[in-house]
Design a protein around this motif. Structure first.
Motif, mmCIF file in Angstrom:
data_model
loop_
_atom_site.group_PDB
_atom_site.id
_atom_site.type_symbol
_atom_site.label_atom_id
_atom_site.label_comp_id
_atom_site.label_asym_id
_atom_site.label_seq_id
_atom_site.Cartn_x
_atom_site.Cartn_y
_atom_site.Cartn_z
ATOM 1 N N ARG A 24 0.828 -1.203 0.000
ATOM 2 C CA ARG A 24 0.000 0.000 0.000
ATOM 3 C C ARG A 24 0.865 1.256 0.000
ATOM 4 N N ALA A 25 1.943 1.230 0.765
ATOM 5 C CA ALA A 25 2.836 2.397 0.807
ATOM 6 C C ALA A 25 3.458 2.648 -0.565
ATOM 7 N N LYS A 26 3.903 1.590 -1.228
ATOM 8 C CA LYS A 26 4.487 1.739 -2.559
ATOM 9 C C LYS A 26 3.467 2.286 -3.543
ATOM 10 N N GLN A 27 2.243 1.800 -3.458
ATOM 11 C CA GLN A 27 1.184 2.310 -4.326
ATOM 12 C C GLN A 27 1.027 3.811 -4.170
ATOM 13 N N GLY A 28 0.951 4.255 -2.924
ATOM 14 C CA GLY A 28 0.761 5.675 -2.668
ATOM 15 C C GLY A 28 1.941 6.525 -3.083
ATOM 16 N N ASN A 29 3.142 5.963 -2.978
ATOM 17 C CA ASN A 29 4.353 6.738 -3.278
ATOM 18 C C ASN A 29 4.657 6.837 -4.764
ATOM 19 N N GLU A 30 3.989 6.018 -5.576
ATOM 20 C CA GLU A 30 4.273 6.002 -7.012
ATOM 21 C C GLU A 30 4.052 7.367 -7.664
ATOM 22 N N VAL A 31 3.065 8.116 -7.185
ATOM 23 C CA VAL A 31 2.754 9.401 -7.820
ATOM 24 C C VAL A 31 3.440 10.578 -7.140
ATOM 25 N N LYS A 32 4.101 10.319 -6.024
ATOM 26 C CA LYS A 32 4.730 11.408 -5.270
ATOM 27 C C LYS A 32 6.149 11.635 -5.771
ATOM 28 N N GLU A 33 6.464 12.878 -6.015
ATOM 29 C CA GLU A 33 7.801 13.240 -6.468
ATOM 30 C C GLU A 33 8.379 14.333 -5.577
ATOM 31 N N PRO A 34 9.693 14.338 -5.390
ATOM 32 C CA PRO A 34 10.304 15.426 -4.622
ATOM 33 C C PRO A 34 9.977 16.784 -5.253
ATOM 34 N N THR A 35 9.604 17.716 -4.434
ATOM 35 C CA THR A 35 9.309 19.070 -4.906
ATOM 36 C C THR A 35 10.298 20.036 -4.270
#
Length: 346
Positions: A24-35
């Motif tokens: 679940r954590a990997k799923q959520g992190n897939e769209v998150k990018e460093p800003t």
């Protein structure tokens, strides 16, 4: 009597649970990018202008933390409230540069009799309303007001894949967003009071527990606060949590954890432990022992802060992870704890 599962069976189950949480954590992190790391102090501190240097930002934050009015919405007792069927809408008192975010949406699930209400603050990047929870509480006599947090659901920033403006490496914008969620929540409470509700509770889930906790600390109308998967210091949660690794990647080269804590001092629930310890407020904390998003030691540190301030929170620790709290039997155990807390008369 059913036989208890063997130690080996329990070990296998918990191993599967940990893998499910990681998936679940990997799923959520897939769209998150460093800003980019930004201060943008003017978003939350009027007159700050193009303030430079994190030390100056930290000084303003510590001043805001000590200012009781920081979380007081300027038009708390009035607004353009519109109720249509199950929806309540109104304009947020805090205006942002994302126009759609300035309209607050609240989903109302009616319970009977209409004298007790629960305001629910959802988790970061929630994709759907918590209808099962709302129905569960409504059937037991509570009217549920699920508030749409900034940059979520109808308030989502156009083109965004997740609620990146709610929680990010932009220190000023995150302060602004959480402050907006508190102002919006307090406006909902004012509306509920004007509509005849005498007993008002708040429930916060994960990031929503910070908003709910800050509302409870600053609004004497709240008689009960249930905080699920909370950790006191939002800065520490972001720095150590599995779901916020992209944010830390942006922060770590620019700011140390000590400075980061000071910059987000107004978002640290531990700094308001004294207000949470007031006699008229009951507290429930539900924690996950296997949590990698809000580490258990952060939650336990917050519990110590509450107890040192004189609070006596009810603490329920479940042997699951952050995401697996939504799975049976843990969701059932958490729901039962919540109901007993909200309704101790039965």
């Amino acid at each position: 009597m059913a036989a208890r599962p063997s130690r080996e069976t329990t070990k296998v189950f918990h191993s599967w649970l940990d893998r499910w949480d990681e998936w679940r954590a990997k799923q959520g992190n897939e769209v998150k990018e460093p800003t980019s790391y930004e201060l943008e102090a003017e978003r939350v501190f009027p007159g700050a202008g193009s303030l430079s240097g994190v030390d100056n930002f930290c000084a303003l934050s510590e001043f805001a933390m000590a200012d009781r009015s920081f979380y007081d919405p300027p038009n708390r007792d009035r607004g353009d409230f519109l109720r249509k069927n199950e929806w309540l809408t109104f304009s947020s008192d805090l205006s942002t540069d994302i126009e759609v975010n300035n309209q607050v949406w609240v989903k109302i699930t009616e319970g009977k009799p209409r004298d007790r209400a629960v305001v629910v603050f959802h988790h970061w990047n929630a994709r759907k309303w918590n209808s099962p929870l709302a129905r569960f509480l409504a059937k037991r006599g509570f009217t549920v007001a699920e508030i749409c947090m900034p940059y979520h659901f109808q308030r989502s920033r156009p083109g965004s894949l997740y609620a990146d403006y709610m929680l990010s490496a932009n220190l000023g914008r995150t302060l602004q967003s959480v402050r907006q969620s508190v102002w919006d929540g307090r406006k909902v409470i004012s509306w509920l009071k004007s509509d005849g509700f005498g007993e008002i509770s708040v429930l916060g889930l994960s990031l929503g527990s910070w908003s709910a906790g800050l509302v409870a600390a600053h609004d004497s109308s709240v008689s009960k606060a249930a905080l699920f998967l909370t950790g006191g210091s939002l800065a520490d949660m972001v720095w150590t949590g599995r779901a916020t690794e992209a944010i830390r990647t942006s922060l770590a080269p620019k700011i140390g954890l000590s400075e980061f804590r000071k910059a987000w001092a107004p978002l640290d629930l531990g700094n308001y432990a004294g207000s949470m310890a007031r006699r008229e407020l009951d507290l429930l904390l539900v924690l996950a022992k296997r949590d990698r998003v809000v580490l258990p030691e952060l939650a336990r540190q917050y519990i110590h802060q509450l107890r040192d301030a004189g609070a006596r929170p009810i603490v329920r620790e479940l042997n699951c992870g952050h995401y697996s709290l939504a799975l049976p039997p843990y969701n059932l155990l958490a729901g039962a704890s919540l109901y007993r807390f909200l309704n101790p008369r039965r």
